[in-house]
Write a protein that holds these residues in place. Sequence first.
Motif, PDB file in Angstrom:
ATOM      1  N   ALA A 178     -12.265   1.866   7.207  1.00  0.00           N
ATOM      2  CA  ALA A 178     -12.306   2.842   6.116  1.00  0.00           C
ATOM      3  C   ALA A 178     -13.178   4.036   6.488  1.00  0.00           C
ATOM      4  N   ARG A 179     -14.294   3.779   7.132  1.00  0.00           N
ATOM      5  CA  ARG A 179     -15.151   4.883   7.566  1.00  0.00           C
ATOM      6  C   ARG A 179     -14.422   5.785   8.552  1.00  0.00           C
TER       7      ARG A 179
ATOM      8  N   GLU B 125      -2.785   5.021   1.627  1.00  0.00           N
ATOM      9  CA  GLU B 125      -1.676   4.152   1.998  1.00  0.00           C
ATOM     10  C   GLU B 125      -1.639   3.897   3.496  1.00  0.00           C
ATOM     11  N   GLU B 126      -1.973   4.899   4.288  1.00  0.00           N
ATOM     12  CA  GLU B 126      -1.939   4.739   5.739  1.00  0.00           C
ATOM     13  C   GLU B 126      -2.998   3.740   6.212  1.00  0.00           C
ATOM     14  N   VAL B 127      -4.236   3.925   5.759  1.00  0.00           N
ATOM     15  CA  VAL B 127      -5.332   3.070   6.218  1.00  0.00           C
ATOM     16  C   VAL B 127      -5.175   1.643   5.694  1.00  0.00           C
TER      17      VAL B 127
ATOM     18  N   GLU C  90      -1.071  -4.882   7.571  1.00  0.00           N
ATOM     19  CA  GLU C  90      -0.171  -5.233   8.672  1.00  0.00           C
ATOM     20  C   GLU C  90      -0.895  -5.988   9.770  1.00  0.00           C
ATOM     21  N   ASP C  91      -2.159  -5.636  10.023  1.00  0.00           N
ATOM     22  CA  ASP C  91      -2.942  -6.270  11.081  1.00  0.00           C
ATOM     23  C   ASP C  91      -3.599  -7.574  10.631  1.00  0.00           C
ATOM     24  N   GLY C  92      -3.455  -7.932   9.355  1.00  0.00           N
ATOM     25  CA  GLY C  92      -4.017  -9.175   8.858  1.00  0.00           C
ATOM     26  C   GLY C  92      -5.493  -9.105   8.505  1.00  0.00           C
TER      27      GLY C  92
ATOM     28  N   ASP D 234      -4.454  -8.788   0.752  1.00  0.00           N
ATOM     29  CA  ASP D 234      -3.698  -8.141  -0.311  1.00  0.00           C
ATOM     30  C   ASP D 234      -4.527  -6.974  -0.835  1.00  0.00           C
ATOM     31  N   ALA D 235      -3.856  -6.004  -1.428  1.00  0.00           N
ATOM     32  CA  ALA D 235      -4.539  -4.840  -1.988  1.00  0.00           C
ATOM     33  C   ALA D 235      -3.909  -4.475  -3.316  1.00  0.00           C
ATOM     34  N   ALA D 236      -4.741  -4.251  -4.323  1.00  0.00           N
ATOM     35  CA  ALA D 236      -4.287  -3.780  -5.630  1.00  0.00           C
ATOM     36  C   ALA D 236      -4.815  -2.362  -5.816  1.00  0.00           C
ATOM     37  N   ILE D 237      -3.919  -1.395  -5.783  1.00  0.00           N
ATOM     38  CA  ILE D 237      -4.312   0.016  -5.858  1.00  0.00           C
ATOM     39  C   ILE D 237      -4.166   0.506  -7.293  1.00  0.00           C
TER      40      ILE D 237
END
Length: 469
Positions: free
Chosen positions: A236-237, A298-300, A306-308, A312-315
């Motif tokens: 993220a940084r 969305e990209e990060v 995808e890389d595991g 999961d992510a809740a946006i």
Amino acid sequence: MKTKLQAIVGAEHVLTGEEAAPYLIDWRKRYVGKALAVVRPANTEEVAQVVKLCYDNDIPIVTVGGNTGMCGAATPDDSGTAVMISTGRLNRIREIDTANDTITVEAGYVLQNLQEAAREAGRLFPLSLAAEGSCTIGGNLATNAGGTQVLRYGNTRDLALGLEVVTAQGEIWHGLRGLRKNNTGYDLRDLYIGSEGTLGIITAATLKLYPLPVAQRTAMLAFNNLTDAVTMLSRARAGFGAALTGFEVMAGDVLKAVVECFPDQRLPFESESRDAPWFALLELSDSESAEHAQARFEEVLGQAIEDGVVIDAAIAESVSQSKALWHLRESIPLTEAGMGKSVKHDISVPISRIAEFVETTNAILQAQFPGVKNIVFGHLGDGNLHYNVGASPEHSDDEFLAQQSAVYKIVHDRVHEFGGSISAEHGIGQMKVEEMPRYKDPVELALMWSIKDALDPKGLMNPGKVLLR
């Protein structure tokens, strides 16, 4: 003495007996003290007169703001010899300078009101913490408060440009400068910030403002382990840069307790992700556009899933959803209070070693105190964890708290081994004052005492806090 104090601030603002009682107990109700009187001055000049009177008569002084501190720094001892000075009436904005991006406020100004005043002026004051509805900027400065946006904006010290301070002798230091550069000798400002009222009384401050972000994005992330959360922080940084404003980590058991305590709240996942052992709350503040923020988000996050790295992510898709996610995080302290007594730690460890620290320290505590609750959450972005330990179901609160010293020693010894600090943002107060000689370098302690003796030669400013002879 009472008559002399009344002559300075008015009879109705010198409180004793039942009127003074609310000021004599700390927010966590762990410390109860006594005082000659609680004095409520209306301005800096009255503060100075009260301090001068106390100095001339060798009377200790304890300063209190919103009384939301966690370490008993604003509670007097039980001798009844101290005068308490409340900054509650020092509650004015003196100036907002949007060209210079500064705001000058008095010490008793409530943090949430300061945030709103900045927003009305089209600016952001980024300090944000759970007690912002009642804590005051003087207390934030006195403890160098942190909060949820330290990752981007720093602690309160980093947000302050100038101070007005009443010294231990009752003189006024007029240091309210809105300068980003002022290289004219020792930085007195940084001495008073974080000193918890032991060197003088902060009565006003000139603080930094920032442009309001154009767009914000918030997400709750689920992880298989804390190591993956640390990895995600690094990503993220790299992906968001200075736009990354928050990265809060929470153990899964802690969030489950929140939704059990507050049925109107829920984890924002529909699958087995709700049972993940770790979660993080991530926030991005973008200065370009909502579209730019969404694309970067969305990209990060997409790559991390995808890389595991992320399960999961809740946006959040709206402001209300974002607030709901933050409400989960902000509800942890109240949830914890409902879980019973706990031994609280406000510690910092190098981010690279946090996962190892938590795993190994949890194991040591479980081995020595089987069944204890490891209540872990905090500001992963700056290495600050609220590493709290709750009683096991087999023991009462009183039985567990009888082991408090042993729990402190285990956790603080481990923090020291990992190159960390036993206080990240709550201060020392009276709770940790006896721990200081054990973990502070002796030369460092000697230098601190030199400063204390120079600025407060009679030792009247908040005695028994931070430093103890």
